[in-house]
Scaffold this active site. Structure first.
Site, mmCIF file in Angstrom:
data_model
loop_
_atom_site.group_PDB
_atom_site.id
_atom_site.type_symbol
_atom_site.label_atom_id
_atom_site.label_comp_id
_atom_site.label_asym_id
_atom_site.label_seq_id
_atom_site.Cartn_x
_atom_site.Cartn_y
_atom_site.Cartn_z
ATOM 1 N N ASP A 153 0.881 -1.164 0.000
ATOM 2 C CA ASP A 153 0.000 0.000 0.000
ATOM 3 C C ASP A 153 0.920 1.216 0.000
ATOM 4 O OD1 ASP A 153 -2.245 1.689 0.408
ATOM 5 O OD2 ASP A 153 -1.727 1.771 2.541
ATOM 6 N N ASP A 162 -0.043 5.069 0.812
ATOM 7 C CA ASP A 162 -0.226 6.060 1.870
ATOM 8 C C ASP A 162 -0.246 5.374 3.235
ATOM 9 O OD1 ASP A 162 -0.291 8.670 2.529
ATOM 10 O OD2 ASP A 162 -2.392 9.010 2.075
HETATM 11 MG MG LIG Z 1 -3.041 3.392 2.929
#
Ligand SMILES: [Mg+2]
Length: 431
Positions: free
Chosen positions: A153, A155
């Site tokens: 992922d 962020d």
């Molecule tokens: Mg995230």
């Protein structure tokens, strides 16, 4: 095309098939089934309104075909998205006939959160006692040795907003130098793959466009591959990036940008007759006009309804937060009284899309995420190893609460391991 043929086609497309596509198909099959007509369905001997040449599906065939399709829908998170399917008595009987024994919560009403625990699914889940371990010291290298592919992922894992997590570029670059495939899997729909590759490069990551799987790109791929809309047109509530990704896969759109107010008659807005689906993502120009237009499209028969993701809040630095695209999607769902199929994590399509382009072996993949309900859930439901980083929104306490709950549908949100930061992998990679 006859029903039997359609089953076969559907089955072949399983790696890319999504719950709603299956639901539509199963409900349709069931509508043709003579033993258990749904009150709203046509009489089985009447020609099907959409396909006068449709065949009956023998109950045994249906059972045989349903089982793999339904196993594909696990875990519970996915099942929740298909309440229509689970309401149907015929589907329930088929499951029992197929020897899928375990159900919890036998409330089958509208929008009930139905939990389905299949023993086959449980078999490849580890006992929860061995999960949620802190990954440090001597544990790191064996884990990295056990995987060929790392999905990250963005962020909360490798950056926060515009700020890179210290050590993250070195970790990613060293993973690659050590022969691992690395992919960036994000629910953010504001950027194209190209824009992500540029951002990654600017922050010091060795990354290419093909390694980025964001919801702008994956939604376009979903509409193309699962919905078969290549060459077609959609009504887009979304970003310029979504528009670009749609166009890149040969799907036209209407709707991007502001929609000027024309309040003479809200029910009489101009609709494009070519529009076959409504796609909802992040749209800074979202308005009542757009909401109304989406409702008018979705009221038309056969109009598909797809959303990028359900994140309702996007955390920013300093504890600030802004509304996520899930808020816009919920507004459209509420107005249209329909539920969208979402493409982003935790929907397995994000992984399926990647797996359709690269050869990856599930149990040799590691999903690294900062959110339990999206990243870790995706990893668990796809049979990947999972690692939570504590630089994002979820905490160890959240994970432990899921673990302690004893509820099957929450165990997918318990990661195998956690680290304070992705940088904790650095010593093992340097050593
Ligand atoms: Mg995230």
């Amino acid at each position: 095309m006859g029903l039997r043929m359609q089953w076969k086609t559907c089955y072949k497309k399983l790696p890319l098939a999504a719950p709603w596509a299956l639901e539509r198909f199963v409900c349709r099959a069931e509508a043709l089934h003579p033993e258990d007509p749904h009150p709203e369905d046509p009489h089985p001997e009447d020609p099907h309104p959409e396909d006068p040449h449709a065949e009956y599906l023998h109950p045994e065939d249906r059972t045989l075909l349903l089982k793999p399709l339904l196993l594909r829908l696990s875990p519970a998170q996915q099942v929740t998205q298909t309440p229509g399917l689970w309401k149907r008595q015929a589907v329930r009987s088929s499951l029992l006939d197929a020897g899928i024994p375990e159900f919890q919560n036998k409330e089958w009403g509208e929008n009930q959160h139905v939990t389905w625990e299949s023993t086959e699914y449980q078999e490849h889940m580890e006992p929860s006692g061995s999960k949620c371990r802190r990954l440090s010291g001597a544990l790191v290298k064996p884990l990295l040795d056990s995987v060929d592919c790392v999905l990250l992922d963005c962020d909360g894992v490798i950056w926060r907003g515009g700020q890179v997590i210290p050590g993250a570029p070195q970790v990613i670059n060293l993973l690659k130098e050590n022969g691992k495939r690395v992919f960036f899997v994000t629910n953010n729909s504001t950027k194209t793959r190209r824009m992500y590759a540029d951002k990654l490069a600017a922050l010091g990551f060795d990354a290419s466009e093909e390694e980025v799987f964001g919801t702008a790109y994956c939604s376009a791929m979903y509409l193309k591959t699962v919905c078969g809309l290549e060459g077609g047109k959609v009504y887009l509530i979304g970003s310029p990036a979504m528009r670009q990704e749609l166009e890149a896969v040969g799907i036209r759109q209407t709707g991007a940008g502001p929609d000027p107010i024309d309040p003479t008659d809200w029910t009489d807005v101009d609709l494009d007759p070519e529009v076959k689906a409504v796609l909802v993502g992040f749209d800074e120009h979202f308005s009542y006009m757009k909401l109304n237009r989406a409702l008018q499209y979705l009221s038309r028969q056969g109009c598909l309804f797809v959303g990028t993701n359900r994140d309702t809040r996007l955390p920013l630095e300093g504890g600030k937060t802004v509304p996520g695209p899930g808020c816009l999607l919920q507004a459209v769902e509420t107005a249209a009284q329909r539920q969208a199929q979402t493409v982003g994590k935790p929907n397995q399509f994000m992984f399926d899309c990647l797996a359709s382009q690269f050869h990856v072996t599930r149990d040799r993949c590691l999903m690294v995420g900062a959110r339990l309900d999206t990243d870790i859930m995706l990893g668990s439901s796809c049979g990947l190893k999972t690692l939570l980083t504590l630089t994002g929104v979820s905490t160890v306490a959240d994970a432990e609460a899921h673990q302690r709950s004893g509820r099957a549908e929450r165990q997918g949100m318990v990661p195998d391991y956690y680290v304070e930061s992705i940088a904790d992998l650095l010593p093992a990679l340097q050593g």
